[in-house]
Design an enzyme around this catalytic site. Structure first.
Site, PDB file in Angstrom:
ATOM      1  N   LYS A  22       1.944  53.322  11.786  1.00 50.27           N
ATOM      2  CA  LYS A  22       0.656  53.334  11.080  1.00 50.27           C
ATOM      3  C   LYS A  22      -0.142  54.580  11.439  1.00 50.27           C
ATOM      4  O   LYS A  22      -0.683  55.256  10.572  1.00 50.27           O
ATOM      5  CB  LYS A  22      -0.132  52.080  11.459  1.00 50.27           C
ATOM      6  CG  LYS A  22      -1.586  52.114  11.049  1.00 50.27           C
ATOM      7  CD  LYS A  22      -2.314  50.848  11.417  1.00 50.27           C
ATOM      8  CE  LYS A  22      -2.884  50.810  12.819  1.00 50.27           C
ATOM      9  NZ  LYS A  22      -4.045  51.700  13.026  1.00 50.27           N
ATOM     10  N   ASN A  23      -0.207  54.889  12.733  1.00 54.48           N
ATOM     11  CA  ASN A  23      -1.065  55.991  13.168  1.00 54.48           C
ATOM     12  C   ASN A  23      -0.491  57.366  12.868  1.00 54.48           C
ATOM     13  O   ASN A  23      -1.167  58.377  13.062  1.00 54.48           O
ATOM     14  CB  ASN A  23      -1.376  55.865  14.665  1.00 54.48           C
ATOM     15  CG  ASN A  23      -2.358  54.738  14.937  1.00 54.48           C
ATOM     16  OD1 ASN A  23      -2.918  54.160  14.005  1.00 54.48           O
ATOM     17  ND2 ASN A  23      -2.551  54.418  16.220  1.00 54.48           N
ATOM     18  N   CYS A 116     -17.610  49.961  16.870  1.00 57.94           N
ATOM     19  CA  CYS A 116     -16.226  49.524  16.927  1.00 57.94           C
ATOM     20  C   CYS A 116     -16.076  48.630  18.138  1.00 57.94           C
ATOM     21  O   CYS A 116     -16.747  48.820  19.147  1.00 57.94           O
ATOM     22  CB  CYS A 116     -15.323  50.740  17.044  1.00 57.94           C
ATOM     23  SG  CYS A 116     -13.627  50.309  17.325  1.00 57.94           S
ATOM     24  N   ARG A 121     -16.750  55.163  20.753  1.00 51.90           N
ATOM     25  CA  ARG A 121     -15.889  55.960  19.872  1.00 51.90           C
ATOM     26  C   ARG A 121     -16.661  56.962  19.011  1.00 51.90           C
ATOM     27  O   ARG A 121     -16.711  56.857  17.782  1.00 51.90           O
ATOM     28  CB  ARG A 121     -15.021  55.060  18.998  1.00 51.90           C
ATOM     29  CG  ARG A 121     -14.150  54.137  19.811  1.00 51.90           C
ATOM     30  CD  ARG A 121     -13.144  53.418  18.984  1.00 51.90           C
ATOM     31  NE  ARG A 121     -11.934  54.186  18.776  1.00 51.90           N
ATOM     32  CZ  ARG A 121     -10.862  53.722  18.149  1.00 51.90           C
ATOM     33  NH1 ARG A 121     -10.865  52.521  17.657  1.00 51.90           N
ATOM     34  NH2 ARG A 121      -9.796  54.472  18.009  1.00 51.90           N
ATOM     35  N   ASP A 317      -2.984  51.717  23.562  1.00 53.21           N
ATOM     36  CA  ASP A 317      -2.688  50.736  22.518  1.00 53.21           C
ATOM     37  C   ASP A 317      -1.666  49.686  22.953  1.00 53.21           C
ATOM     38  O   ASP A 317      -1.338  48.787  22.177  1.00 53.21           O
ATOM     39  CB  ASP A 317      -2.206  51.439  21.238  1.00 53.21           C
ATOM     40  CG  ASP A 317      -3.356  52.061  20.459  1.00 53.21           C
ATOM     41  OD1 ASP A 317      -4.520  51.828  20.820  1.00 53.21           O
ATOM     42  OD2 ASP A 317      -3.090  52.782  19.478  1.00 53.21           O
ATOM     43  N   ARG A 409      -4.124  44.388   9.571  1.00 51.26           N
ATOM     44  CA  ARG A 409      -4.442  45.823   9.482  1.00 51.26           C
ATOM     45  C   ARG A 409      -3.308  46.671  10.029  1.00 51.26           C
ATOM     46  O   ARG A 409      -3.153  47.819   9.630  1.00 51.26           O
ATOM     47  CB  ARG A 409      -5.693  46.137  10.318  1.00 51.26           C
ATOM     48  CG  ARG A 409      -7.009  45.760   9.682  1.00 51.26           C
ATOM     49  CD  ARG A 409      -8.144  46.285  10.562  1.00 51.26           C
ATOM     50  NE  ARG A 409      -7.779  47.575  11.100  1.00 51.26           N
ATOM     51  CZ  ARG A 409      -8.053  48.003  12.318  1.00 51.26           C
ATOM     52  NH1 ARG A 409      -8.743  47.260  13.147  1.00 51.26           N
ATOM     53  NH2 ARG A 409      -7.663  49.182  12.727  1.00 51.26           N
TER      54      ARG A 409
HETATM   55  C1  UD1 Z   1      -6.159  57.233  18.052  1.00 58.64           C
HETATM   56  C2  UD1 Z   1      -5.411  56.024  17.528  1.00 58.64           C
HETATM   57  C3  UD1 Z   1      -5.752  54.819  18.383  1.00 58.64           C
HETATM   58  C4  UD1 Z   1      -5.490  55.110  19.850  1.00 58.64           C
HETATM   59  C5  UD1 Z   1      -6.171  56.396  20.290  1.00 58.64           C
HETATM   60  C6  UD1 Z   1      -5.810  56.825  21.701  1.00 58.64           C
HETATM   61  C7  UD1 Z   1      -5.215  56.457  15.161  1.00 58.64           C
HETATM   62  C8  UD1 Z   1      -5.628  56.063  13.760  1.00 58.64           C
HETATM   63  N1  UD1 Z   1      -5.807  55.792  16.150  1.00 58.64           N
HETATM   64  O1  UD1 Z   1      -7.557  56.951  17.915  1.00 58.64           O
HETATM   65  O2  UD1 Z   1      -4.953  53.727  17.931  1.00 58.64           O
HETATM   66  O3  UD1 Z   1      -6.003  54.048  20.619  1.00 58.64           O
HETATM   67  O4  UD1 Z   1      -5.810  57.462  19.399  1.00 58.64           O
HETATM   68  O5  UD1 Z   1      -4.446  57.016  21.832  1.00 58.64           O
HETATM   69  O6  UD1 Z   1      -4.354  57.296  15.343  1.00 58.64           O
HETATM   70  N2  UD1 Z   1     -13.724  60.768  21.808  1.00 58.64           N
HETATM   71  C9  UD1 Z   1     -14.954  61.390  21.928  1.00 58.64           C
HETATM   72  N3  UD1 Z   1     -15.424  62.128  20.890  1.00 58.64           N
HETATM   73  C10 UD1 Z   1     -14.707  62.271  19.725  1.00 58.64           C
HETATM   74  C11 UD1 Z   1     -13.452  61.647  19.615  1.00 58.64           C
HETATM   75  C12 UD1 Z   1     -12.981  60.895  20.677  1.00 58.64           C
HETATM   76  O7  UD1 Z   1     -15.623  61.288  22.956  1.00 58.64           O
HETATM   77  O8  UD1 Z   1     -15.191  62.943  18.804  1.00 58.64           O
HETATM   78  C13 UD1 Z   1     -13.195  59.957  22.939  1.00 58.64           C
HETATM   79  C14 UD1 Z   1     -13.057  58.492  22.579  1.00 58.64           C
HETATM   80  O9  UD1 Z   1     -14.273  57.785  22.730  1.00 58.64           O
HETATM   81  C15 UD1 Z   1     -12.008  58.050  23.573  1.00 58.64           C
HETATM   82  C16 UD1 Z   1     -11.101  59.288  23.705  1.00 58.64           C
HETATM   83  O10 UD1 Z   1     -11.883  60.366  23.200  1.00 58.64           O
HETATM   84  O11 UD1 Z   1     -12.608  57.787  24.804  1.00 58.64           O
HETATM   85  C17 UD1 Z   1      -9.802  59.220  22.952  1.00 58.64           C
HETATM   86  O12 UD1 Z   1     -10.029  58.941  21.595  1.00 58.64           O
HETATM   87  P1  UD1 Z   1      -9.117  59.528  20.447  1.00 58.64           P
HETATM   88  O13 UD1 Z   1      -7.853  60.065  21.018  1.00 58.64           O
HETATM   89  O14 UD1 Z   1      -9.934  60.425  19.588  1.00 58.64           O
HETATM   90  O15 UD1 Z   1      -8.761  58.224  19.608  1.00 58.64           O
HETATM   91  P2  UD1 Z   1      -8.659  58.094  18.055  1.00 58.64           P
HETATM   92  O16 UD1 Z   1      -8.119  59.340  17.436  1.00 58.64           O
HETATM   93  O17 UD1 Z   1      -9.926  57.523  17.506  1.00 58.64           O
END
Ligand code: UD1
Length: 436
Positions: A22-23, A116, A121, A317, A409
């Site tokens: 999915k991701n 969320c 996030r 995850d 989902r």
């Molecule tokens: C993706 C995955 C999710 C997985 C996560 C971590 C998808 C659709 N989702 O989520 O299933 O749990 O990677 O492997 O692929 N952060 C910030 N600022 C930002 C963005 C992120 O501070 O602008 C922080 C987040 O709060 C978190 C960390 O970075 O603490 C990692 O998040 P991130 O790797 O961005 O996760 P997602 O891409 O949302």
């Protein structure tokens, strides 16, 4: 809302076909915005997040059609550059349209994803990445309004303070069409990001250095169509590996890629489970295929400690599912969540099933083995929901997991796959008045 009734205590055995990730599928679909030619994707999983994204992309002008188990996405002309709150709030990955819309159309208006269940996030890193490529981004009425100066992004240096998966993907999809060279420093190394890189390269993008400490992108004038097969879902594979382990069963995970799950599988072995990779180690769909056999028939589960980390570390995850497993292991296990704050929503629900868990800051201390007994539990996010299903499979008596729309989902055919391996479970349709 539907619930899932599980009669626990069955040892699972058989074969589980692992679906496309999915991701990885979500960003690949979004990449279709970058070209007016068709992008043909194979192995999109049949889950609701994919359906939600199709709706969002269709609203932006992407024509989507299905042919013999592939999906063709064609954005011949963009109809809109506005991603509405109603669609984005359903699924955070929608924020990935920001980079490609800016790159192709020079502007984008994308709703903030909103709250969320697994912590704050934020999207600040996505925004900073766009700014580094010359975009002006403001936040107005809950929307990110972004515009490329001079209508085209220009190459720049994007330094990520932490290796965010989504921010790396957004930055890549913006930089591929920017003028000049870009560098993404401290990028995510998750296999799903690697899959997006392969898809973009097949479309004509010039990207080097994935897997290292910086990714280099040489922007090109235009991208073309391509065919791309999405990688196997390592999180789905890990979830079924735990289903085998927690029920003392044996499952063959067909299509699972052991290399993408190295730390997780090593941890499972450390807990006493027999794990063997077979075949050619890839998931390219040939007759032999590759996969992993997880055998826990003669095993005595031992407690072990894990701490989640960015890839190649233990995946966040799989944290909730592993915690469910540790409730059945002998000894005390310390599970530390380092990626997301507030990702222990499953703890209280596991306790309802008889687990003994104490939360200390970012760690959960799980004492086992606990005798799990069926109860009513309520799921709060995708991975938490599936951890309750796993615990229910190992519990004595009947467990009802409520609000299972989260499972729909992200897990393709979960009930059928589990039932085919001997699990006893059924979906209880929800009352219409509860569905609002
Ligand atoms: C993706 C995955 C999710 C997985 C996560 C971590 C998808 C659709 N989702 O989520 O299933 O749990 O990677 O492997 O692929 N952060 C910030 N600022 C930002 C963005 C992120 O501070 O602008 C922080 C987040 O709060 C978190 C960390 O970075 O603490 C990692 O998040 P991130 O790797 O961005 O996760 P997602 O891409 O949302």
């Amino acid at each position: 809302m539907d619930s899932l009734l599980i009669r626990g205590g069955q040892q699972l055995s058989g074969q589980v076909p692992i679906a496309g990730a999915k991701n990885a599928a979500l960003p690949a679909m979004v990449a279709s915005l970058l070209t007016d030619e068709p992008l043909v994707l194979a192995r999109l999983p049949a889950v609701n997040d994919i359906r939600s994204l199709k709706l969002l992309l269709a609203g932006l002008g992407v024509e989507i059609s299905e042919h013999n188990s592939t999906t063709e996405l064609r954005a011949a002309r963009l109809r809109s550059t506005h991603a509405d709150y109603d669609l984005v709030r359903k699924m955070r990955a929608s924020v990935l349209v920001l980079g490609p819309l800016l790159a192709r159309a020079g502007e984008a208006e994308v709703s903030l994803p909103g709250g969320c269940a697994i912590g704050a996030r934020p999207v600040n890193l996505h925004v900073e990445a766009m700014r580094a490529l010359g975009a002006e981004v403001v936040l107005e009425n809950g929307y990110l309004r972004a515009r490329a100066r001079g209508h085209r992004l220009r190459g720049g240096e994007i330094v990520l303070p932490l290796p965010s998966v989504g921010a790396t993907e957004n930055a890549l999809m913006a930089a591929v069409l920017a003028e000049g060279e870009s560098r993404i420093v401290n990028p995510a190394r998750e296999p799903e990001v690697g899959d997006l890189v392969r898809c973009l390269v097949a479309m004509g993008a010039r990207i080097e250095g994935f897997g290292g400490s910086a990714i280099h992108v040489q922007g090109v004038e235009r991208l073309g169509g391509a065919r791309h097969r999405v990688i196997s879902d390592r999180i789905e594979a890990g979830t079924y590996a735990i289903a085998a382990a927690i029920t003392g069963g044996c499952l063959k995970l067909a299509g699972a890629v052991a290399d993408d799950l190295e730390v997780f599988l090593a941890t499972l072995r450390g807990a006493g489970v027999d794990v063997v990779a077979y075949g050619d180690g890839d998931d390219d769909g040939d007759d032999e295929g590759g996969g992993v056999v997880v055998d826990a028939r003669d095993c005595r589960l031992r407690a072990c400690d894990v701490a989640t980390a960015a890839h190649p570390g233990f995946p966040t995850d799989l944290q909730a599912q592993f915690m469910a497993l540790m409730t059945r292991a002998e000894g005390e296990s310390r599970i530390t969540e380092r990626i997301f704050e507030n990702r222990f929503m499953h703890v209280q629900e596991l306790e309802r099933l008889g687990a003994r868990i104490r939360v200390r800051g970012a760690s959960a201390l799980v004492s086992g083995p606990a005798e799990l007994r069926g109860a009513q539990v309520t799921a709060t996010d995708l991975r938490a929901s599936v951890s309750l299903v796993l615990a229910g499979l190992a519990a004595e008596g009947e467990t009802v997991v409520n609000r299972i729309y989260h499972l729909d989902r992200g897990y393709a055919g979960l009930e059928d796959k589990l039932r085919a391996c001997g699990a006893s479970l059924e979906r209880l349709p929800g009352r219409a008045d509860a569905a609002a």
